[in-house]
Write an enzyme that holds these catalytic residues in place. Structure first.
Site: not given
Length: 316
Positions: A15, A42, A68, A85, A123-124, A156, A178
């Site tokens: 993501v 990574k 940070y 998930q 998530n969540p 949509r 969501h």
């Protein structure tokens, strides 16, 4: 006020990397993107890969590996870090593990001196957005979750595919969690200026088809996860839209994880949940409190109560 048009991304997984890529190829305002990940190699690899494509961009963006400490002068911190998930898991199954991860992340970001806007995608997401607000103690308008922006885009798309109308001309939202308890605002949906109810009356689409479309929206993530392991391109684009809305002071209405405290009937309070809101350089300018049908209001309250039942178990 915006400081430096600088964005920090925490989480270089699917993501986060998709958001970073979307931002670089559709960037006119962000000057600097810093990527942080617990897996430093990574993050460094993503930075290198993105920078190697600078020649092909309309506007260059300074992409850096960071820590940070780099959050101190950022306008926005985007968080996509956390456990993903798995097949057969609901997003709510991730609450306990990701809450602990977030406690550490938020503590480090705030300790840097950051005072910008949080955009949460992990998530969540509704619960993680609430967790961020509680741990950071930031004003509610400066903590935003991606909410139902992806669900709405899916809705949509499916409706446009059925009616053969461009998605830009479909005005409809998914609201609520969501996740599995979301609902479509069919009663308020319009195709350009034409109410969806007229399409139903003319027999151009049926209630059964609308129910099937909503089921496809709810099950979309499970289907994609089953086929390719994770969802990341579409939500990456959604995060990019939220970031651009803030950096560009767009005053655009987006279905994000909004802080609700009495809107929509007065029963839902002290919770983040998917609802349309105006997004600008200050974060959330206003959560829209438009009229929805009694049936939809009942679904909204039910979705909120489900989220509340999980939030109440978290120790802050």
């Amino acid at each position: 006020m915006l400081k430096s048009n600088k964005v920090v991304l925490i989480g270089a997984g699917g993501v986060g990397s998709s958001f970073a890529y979307a931002l670089t190829i559709d960037n006119s305002l962000v000057h600097e993107l810093v990527i942080i990940d617990v897996n430093e190699n990574k993050a460094k690899g993503e930075v290198m890969d993105l920078n190697h494509g600078q020649m092909f961009l309309k506007k260059n963006i300074n992409v850096l590996f960071g820590t940070y400490k780099d959050c101190i002068n950022a306008d926005i911190v985007v968080i996509t870090a956390g456990l993903n998930q798995k097949p057969s898991e609901t997003r709510l199954d991730l609450v306990d593990k990701n809450s602990e991860i977030f406690k550490d992340i938020i503590t480090n970001v705030v300790s840097s001196g950051f005072d910008g806007i949080f955009v949460i995608a992990s998530n969540p997401v509704d619960i993680m957005t609430y967790v961020t607000m509680k741990y950071s103690k930031f004003p509610i308008h400066k903590v935003i979750g991606t909410g139902t922006i992806l669900d709405t885009s899916r809705l949509r798309y499916f409706l446009s595919d059925r009616l053969n109308v461009n998605t830009q001309n479909i005005h409809s939202y998914i609201m609520g969690e969501h996740g599995d308890s979301s609902f479509a605002t069919w009663d308020e949906t319009k195709i350009a200026m034409k109410p969806l109810s007229e399409y139903l009356a003319e027999g151009k689409i049926t209630e059964i088809e609308l129910d099937e479309i909503h089921k496809k929206v709810v099950n979309a993530a499970y289907e994609v996860i089953k086929l390719k392991g994770a969802t990341y391109y579409a939500i990456g684009l959604g995060i990019k839209n939220i970031v651009n809305a803030i950096i560009g002071d767009q005053n655009i209405i987006l279905p994000i994880s909004s802080y609700i405290n009495g809107q929509y009937g007065g029963l839902v309070k002290d919770i983040y949940i998917g609802a349309p809101a105006i997004v600008c350089k200050e974060g959330v300018k206003e959560v829209l409190n438009f009229k929805i049908s009694p049936k939809e209001l009942e679904k909204f309250n039910s979705s909120a109560n489900q989220l509340k039942s999980y939030i109440d178990k978290i120790e802050f």
